[in-house]
Write a protein that holds these residues in place. Structure first.
Motif, mmCIF file in Angstrom:
data_model
loop_
_atom_site.group_PDB
_atom_site.id
_atom_site.type_symbol
_atom_site.label_atom_id
_atom_site.label_comp_id
_atom_site.label_asym_id
_atom_site.label_seq_id
_atom_site.Cartn_x
_atom_site.Cartn_y
_atom_site.Cartn_z
ATOM 1 N N THR A 69 0.739 -1.196 0.017
ATOM 2 C CA THR A 69 0.006 0.037 0.175
ATOM 3 C C THR A 69 0.920 1.322 -0.097
ATOM 4 O O THR A 69 0.741 2.008 -0.890
ATOM 5 N N ALA A 70 1.708 1.519 1.191
ATOM 6 C CA ALA A 70 2.442 2.588 1.036
ATOM 7 C C ALA A 70 3.571 2.769 0.092
ATOM 8 O O ALA A 70 3.596 3.643 -0.575
ATOM 9 N N GLU A 113 9.984 -6.028 -4.952
ATOM 10 C CA GLU A 113 8.717 -6.535 -3.967
ATOM 11 C C GLU A 113 8.784 -7.845 -3.774
ATOM 12 O O GLU A 113 9.248 -8.689 -5.017
ATOM 13 N N LYS A 114 8.818 -8.611 -2.745
ATOM 14 C CA LYS A 114 9.076 -10.258 -2.707
ATOM 15 C C LYS A 114 7.898 -11.183 -3.376
ATOM 16 O O LYS A 114 8.346 -12.054 -3.711
ATOM 17 N N SER A 152 -0.075 -8.345 -3.352
ATOM 18 C CA SER A 152 0.864 -8.416 -2.508
ATOM 19 C C SER A 152 0.532 -7.807 -0.933
ATOM 20 O O SER A 152 -0.380 -6.851 -1.155
ATOM 21 N N CYS A 195 -0.919 -6.542 2.711
ATOM 22 C CA CYS A 195 -2.290 -6.564 3.370
ATOM 23 C C CYS A 195 -3.315 -6.674 2.689
ATOM 24 O O CYS A 195 -4.624 -6.974 2.973
ATOM 25 N N VAL A 223 -10.084 -5.371 0.929
ATOM 26 C CA VAL A 223 -10.763 -4.662 2.116
ATOM 27 C C VAL A 223 -12.141 -4.124 1.804
ATOM 28 O O VAL A 223 -12.139 -4.023 0.651
ATOM 29 N N ALA A 240 -13.636 -1.572 3.589
ATOM 30 C CA ALA A 240 -13.798 -0.380 4.125
ATOM 31 C C ALA A 240 -12.333 0.502 4.196
ATOM 32 O O ALA A 240 -11.323 -0.158 4.338
ATOM 33 N N ASN A 254 -10.834 2.454 6.702
ATOM 34 C CA ASN A 254 -10.968 2.530 8.356
ATOM 35 C C ASN A 254 -10.665 3.993 8.915
ATOM 36 O O ASN A 254 -11.198 4.280 9.880
ATOM 37 N N ASN A 312 13.342 -10.918 -3.104
ATOM 38 C CA ASN A 312 13.454 -10.686 -1.777
ATOM 39 C C ASN A 312 14.614 -9.585 -0.987
ATOM 40 O O ASN A 312 15.796 -10.184 -1.295
ATOM 41 N N VAL A 313 14.345 -8.660 -0.539
ATOM 42 C CA VAL A 313 15.477 -7.783 -0.155
ATOM 43 C C VAL A 313 15.814 -8.405 1.338
ATOM 44 O O VAL A 313 14.980 -8.689 2.232
ATOM 45 N N ASN A 317 4.593 -11.035 5.383
ATOM 46 C CA ASN A 317 5.116 -9.772 5.976
ATOM 47 C C ASN A 317 5.667 -10.281 7.331
ATOM 48 O O ASN A 317 5.115 -10.523 8.372
ATOM 49 N N ASP A 371 2.951 0.331 7.764
ATOM 50 C CA ASP A 371 2.870 -0.515 9.019
ATOM 51 C C ASP A 371 4.484 -0.527 9.746
ATOM 52 O O ASP A 371 4.523 -1.020 10.925
ATOM 53 N N TYR A 392 -4.136 2.391 9.152
ATOM 54 C CA TYR A 392 -4.974 1.717 8.214
ATOM 55 C C TYR A 392 -4.559 2.022 6.824
ATOM 56 O O TYR A 392 -3.496 2.478 6.401
HETATM 57 C C1 LIG Z 1 -6.492 -8.942 6.484
HETATM 58 C C2 LIG Z 1 -6.475 -7.388 6.657
HETATM 59 C C3 LIG Z 1 -7.632 -6.642 6.569
HETATM 60 C C4 LIG Z 1 -7.501 -5.116 6.694
HETATM 61 N N1 LIG Z 1 -8.740 -4.745 6.741
HETATM 62 C C5 LIG Z 1 -8.408 -3.245 6.493
HETATM 63 C C6 LIG Z 1 -9.856 -2.247 6.229
HETATM 64 O O1 LIG Z 1 -10.827 -2.868 5.873
HETATM 65 N N2 LIG Z 1 -9.614 -1.178 6.106
HETATM 66 C C7 LIG Z 1 -8.385 -0.561 6.195
HETATM 67 O O2 LIG Z 1 -8.560 0.746 5.967
HETATM 68 N N3 LIG Z 1 -7.479 -1.142 6.750
HETATM 69 C C8 LIG Z 1 -7.220 -2.408 6.927
HETATM 70 N N4 LIG Z 1 -6.313 -3.268 7.071
HETATM 71 C C9 LIG Z 1 -4.977 -2.398 7.432
HETATM 72 C C10 LIG Z 1 -4.393 -2.034 5.992
HETATM 73 O O3 LIG Z 1 -4.644 -2.998 4.999
HETATM 74 C C11 LIG Z 1 -2.690 -1.886 6.314
HETATM 75 O O4 LIG Z 1 -2.507 -1.281 7.340
HETATM 76 C C12 LIG Z 1 -1.978 -1.138 5.057
HETATM 77 O O5 LIG Z 1 -2.514 -1.946 3.704
HETATM 78 C C13 LIG Z 1 -0.443 -1.477 5.389
HETATM 79 O O6 LIG Z 1 0.237 -0.862 4.214
HETATM 80 P P1 LIG Z 1 1.907 -1.242 4.145
HETATM 81 O O7 LIG Z 1 2.320 -0.824 2.729
HETATM 82 O O8 LIG Z 1 2.606 -0.849 5.295
HETATM 83 O O9 LIG Z 1 1.900 -2.747 4.096
HETATM 84 P P2 LIG Z 1 1.687 -3.937 2.926
HETATM 85 O O10 LIG Z 1 0.643 -3.360 2.053
HETATM 86 O O11 LIG Z 1 1.225 -5.144 3.483
HETATM 87 O O12 LIG Z 1 2.930 -3.758 2.138
HETATM 88 C C14 LIG Z 1 4.158 -4.250 2.441
HETATM 89 C C15 LIG Z 1 4.633 -4.910 1.252
HETATM 90 O O13 LIG Z 1 6.315 -5.263 1.477
HETATM 91 C C16 LIG Z 1 6.383 -6.465 0.845
HETATM 92 N N5 LIG Z 1 7.550 -7.053 1.607
HETATM 93 C C17 LIG Z 1 7.763 -7.489 2.759
HETATM 94 N N6 LIG Z 1 8.927 -8.131 3.021
HETATM 95 C C18 LIG Z 1 9.583 -7.937 1.939
HETATM 96 C C19 LIG Z 1 11.075 -7.974 1.436
HETATM 97 N N7 LIG Z 1 11.975 -8.621 2.383
HETATM 98 N N8 LIG Z 1 11.593 -7.591 0.389
HETATM 99 C C20 LIG Z 1 10.646 -6.900 -0.546
HETATM 100 N N9 LIG Z 1 9.237 -6.979 -0.348
HETATM 101 C C21 LIG Z 1 8.826 -7.297 0.831
HETATM 102 C C22 LIG Z 1 5.368 -7.335 1.152
HETATM 103 O O14 LIG Z 1 5.084 -8.544 0.106
HETATM 104 C C23 LIG Z 1 4.186 -6.048 0.775
HETATM 105 O O15 LIG Z 1 3.872 -6.101 -0.411
HETATM 106 C C24 LIG Z 1 -6.297 -4.598 6.975
HETATM 107 C C25 LIG Z 1 -5.016 -5.391 7.201
HETATM 108 C C26 LIG Z 1 -5.214 -6.370 7.129
HETATM 109 C C27 LIG Z 1 -3.877 -7.496 7.389
#
Ligand SMILES: Cc1cc2nc3c(=O)[nH]c(=O)nc-3n(C[C@H](O)[C@H](O)[C@H](O)COP(=O)(O)OP(=O)(O)OC[C@H]3O[C@@H](n4cnc5c(N)ncnc54)[C@H](O)[C@@H]3O)c2cc1C
Length: 586
Positions: free
Chosen positions: A17-18, A43-44, A50, A52, A57, A59, A61, A155-156, A216, A372, A381
């Protein structure tokens, strides 16, 4: 292995996401010319599905609904975390929730609207979406960007850091056998949180049926910890209250149809323990221990319309729950049994992660954190992760421009002058010896045979140690210092066995690195749990030696930093109420 060296301007590790939104933001300044910023996402998995958002999802949040303000959101998150938040970080995301939502809609996300064309809200901070395809939408937007390259299935495993300045990262292609040494002017870490540290609800074959993505594994935390980045609030674990067995979210039941938490006697108990996220879990554990379990969300008697909306909502985000209802009794006929999950470390729900300034700069120069993986800012979220991706990208681009111009960095956290900056630059290229060391390590795993244990066995041993001695499900989430000392001993021992592991292919090599990442994170979690001598968040950090809250000594951030192989705990004062800007001072 084949070795490929890549040079880029901005490296984004993790295309979730981020990460995707950081790329979209950074690329917005590109105009299709050769001097444009080169951006690389590594991206792994595959960014299309990939992290979350992989399964979708239902909503968003975090949204500022009509009549509410960003300040209301900050107050809500602050109350839920009992004060241990960074208000500057919360403000900066809250002010962007609605803007990033509008952008998502423009990219193709379907947001439900009422007859007046207004977004349909769920409670006073959420809006409803048809979000099954939210990740493909983000991935498609990334695919259209000029000068953005995506390396999927890489995979980093480590950062390249010299003199506390990041200049790239190392990873390996899981499918193509290539080792990547990537040089970059700035790096955004966006690898999400850490699942799989503790023994999960469902064992054996179903062990990956957990709430947080099992892939993750805390890679971003681990890489930062090992390079001495300051981390915060790992003791504020996140434990989700979930539908039993399917581990499907419960917010849609509590907020969508107003289902109350009831025990087996039919008594509503949420009023007794409180309704903050951690209190909802705590109440459920307490009722079970008192012999009044199992516990449920009371859905019996909901209307046919409500029932249909629930069945559909769960199809969008946790289809197994809908299937379970259809196989057994539907929610209008039977209450939904609930349980707490194993603890996760996740900076998008609680506040664990990198200690960042308002610009999302970590304490390693040139490294920014979003989503996250970034700490101090709970209840982020989806929209918060997008907002942080945007903020981190803008800061990283500003940093790159400053480095390119060889000028002192504006607003950055160091005071290096232009000349010494050049010295740092000259030193800061990835060294051949470092590449050779990483390749040799991977090849050792691939070539050594007869390991006494498999990676899976060590993973299970780690999860059992954490479950029993560091406040897992079996321990009712509680722990004492004596327990934590045993947990540390066991985790150290398991870690010492990882060097002897063997792998048949690169997929298995990845499992070894994932295990090592988790073990690194486990050690930080144990150190943080031990350092907070109070119980501020029941269940999230249930310290049996200190069962009360201690405002006099612990209205503080518990931070840590690895120094000479030891985790050093740093207690930092809370930032001032209403503070909107924080710069690193150390
Ligand atoms: C099941 C679930 C339901 C949810 N429902 C909601 C909802 O309804 N509404 C809402 O607002 N929020 C929801 N959330 C929360 C929200 O989805 C997350 O907080 C947000 O998407 C996190 O974004 P992120 O980019 O930090 O992580 P992610 O989107 O998980 O991205 C992390 C990425 O890093 C990659 N990665 C990890 N390790 C490595 C590595 N070593 N090398 C290369 N790549 C790697 C992963 O594969 C992944 O693609 C939910 C979360 C979950 C788990």
């Amino acid at each position: 292995m084949n070795i490929e060296k890549i040079k880029t301007d901005l490296l984004i590790i993790g295309g979730g996401t981020a990460g995707c939104y950081a790329a979209i933001t950074a690329a917005a300044r590109n105009s299709g010319k050769s001097q444009d910023l080169k951006i690389l996402i590594v991206e792994k998995a595959n960014i299309k599905r990939s992290g979350c958002l992989a399964a979708g999802v239902n909503a968003l949040n975090a949204y500022i609904t009509e009549g509410r303000t960003p300040k209301d959101y900050v107050e809500y998150a602050k109350k839920d975390a009992d004060g241990i938040v960074r208000e500057d970080l919360l403000y900066s995301i809250s002010e962007k929730f609605n803007e990033v939502t509008a952008h998502l809609e423009k990219l193709g996300l379907v947001i439900l609207k009422d007859k007046d064309g207004k977004y349909v809200t769920r409670g006073n901070r959420n809006i409803k979406i048809n979000g099954e395809n939210i990740k493909p939408i983000l991935a498609a937007a990334v695919a259209k960007l000029p000068f953005v390259q995506v390396l999927n299935h890489v995979n980093v495993i480590d950062f390249s850091v010299h003199d506390n300045r990041i200049d790239g990262a190392f990873g390996f292609g899981i499918e193509n056998g290539t080792f990547y040494a990537i040089e970059a002017k700035a790096v955004i870490i966006a690898t999400g949180g850490a699942a799989g540290l503790y023994r999960p609800n469902n064992p054996g074959f179903s062990r990956h049926k957990m709430w947080y993505p099992p892939f993750n594994t805390g890679a971003g935390y681990a890489m930062g910890i090992r390079h001495g980045a300051e981390m915060t609030t790992f003791e504020m674990r996140f434990i989700a209250l979930r539908c039993k067995d399917t581990i499907a979210p419960t917010g849609t039941l509590a907020q969508g149809v107003g289902a109350k938490q009831v025990n087996s006697l039919g008594e509503v108990y949420e009023t007794k323990y409180g309704i903050s996220t951690s209190e909802r879990v705590y109440g459920t554990v307490a009722e079970n221990l008192a012999g009044r379990g199992p516990c449920y969300l009371r859905t019996k008697g909901i209307s046919a319309v409500q029932e249909e909306s629930l069945l559909k909502a769960y199809l969008n985000m946790a289809p197994s729950q809908t299937i379970r209802w259809l196989e057994n009794e539907t929610p209008s006929k039977a209450n939904v049994e609930i349980e707490g999950t194993e603890p996760y470390i996740v900076g998008g729900h609680t506040a664990s992660g990198y200690w960042v300034d308002t610009k999302r700069a970590t304490t390693i120069e040139g490294l920014y954190a979003a989503g996250d993986v970034a700490g101090g800012c709970p209840q982020k979220y989806v929209t918060g992760a997008l907002a942080e991706g945007e903020i981190a990208a803008k800061s990283a681009v500003e940093y790159i421009n400053a480095v390119d111009c060889r000028t002192p960095l504006q607003g950055a956290r160091n005071d290096v002058d232009a000349n010494s900056r050049e010295d740092v630059d000259a030193k800061a290229t990835i060294k051949e010896a470092e590449i050779a060391r990483h390749v040799a390590e991977i090849e050792t795993y691939l070539s050594q045979k007869n390991s006494l244990y498999t990676t899976e066995q060590l993973e299970e041993a780690m999860q059992i140690a954490m479950d029993e001695y560091a406040g897992g499900i079996k321990a009712g989430y509680g722990y004492s210092e004596k327990h934590l000392n045993i947990a540390k001993e066991k985790i150290d021992e398991i870690e010492s066995l990882t060097d002897k592991l063997s792998a048949a292919d690169l997929q298995e090599v990845m499992y070894i690195y994932e295990l090592k990442e988790r073990l690194t994170v486990c050690k930080s979690v144990i150190a943080h749990l031990k350092a907070r001598h109070e119980t501020r968040w029941h269940s999230f950090a249930e310290n049996l030696d200190y069962p009360e809250k201690d405002n006099a000594n612990f209205r503080k951030y518990v931070n840590s930093r690895l120094e000479n192989g030891e985790i050093k705990i740093i207690l930092r004062d809370l930032t001032a109420e209403g503070q909107k800007n924080y710069e690193h001072q150390h």
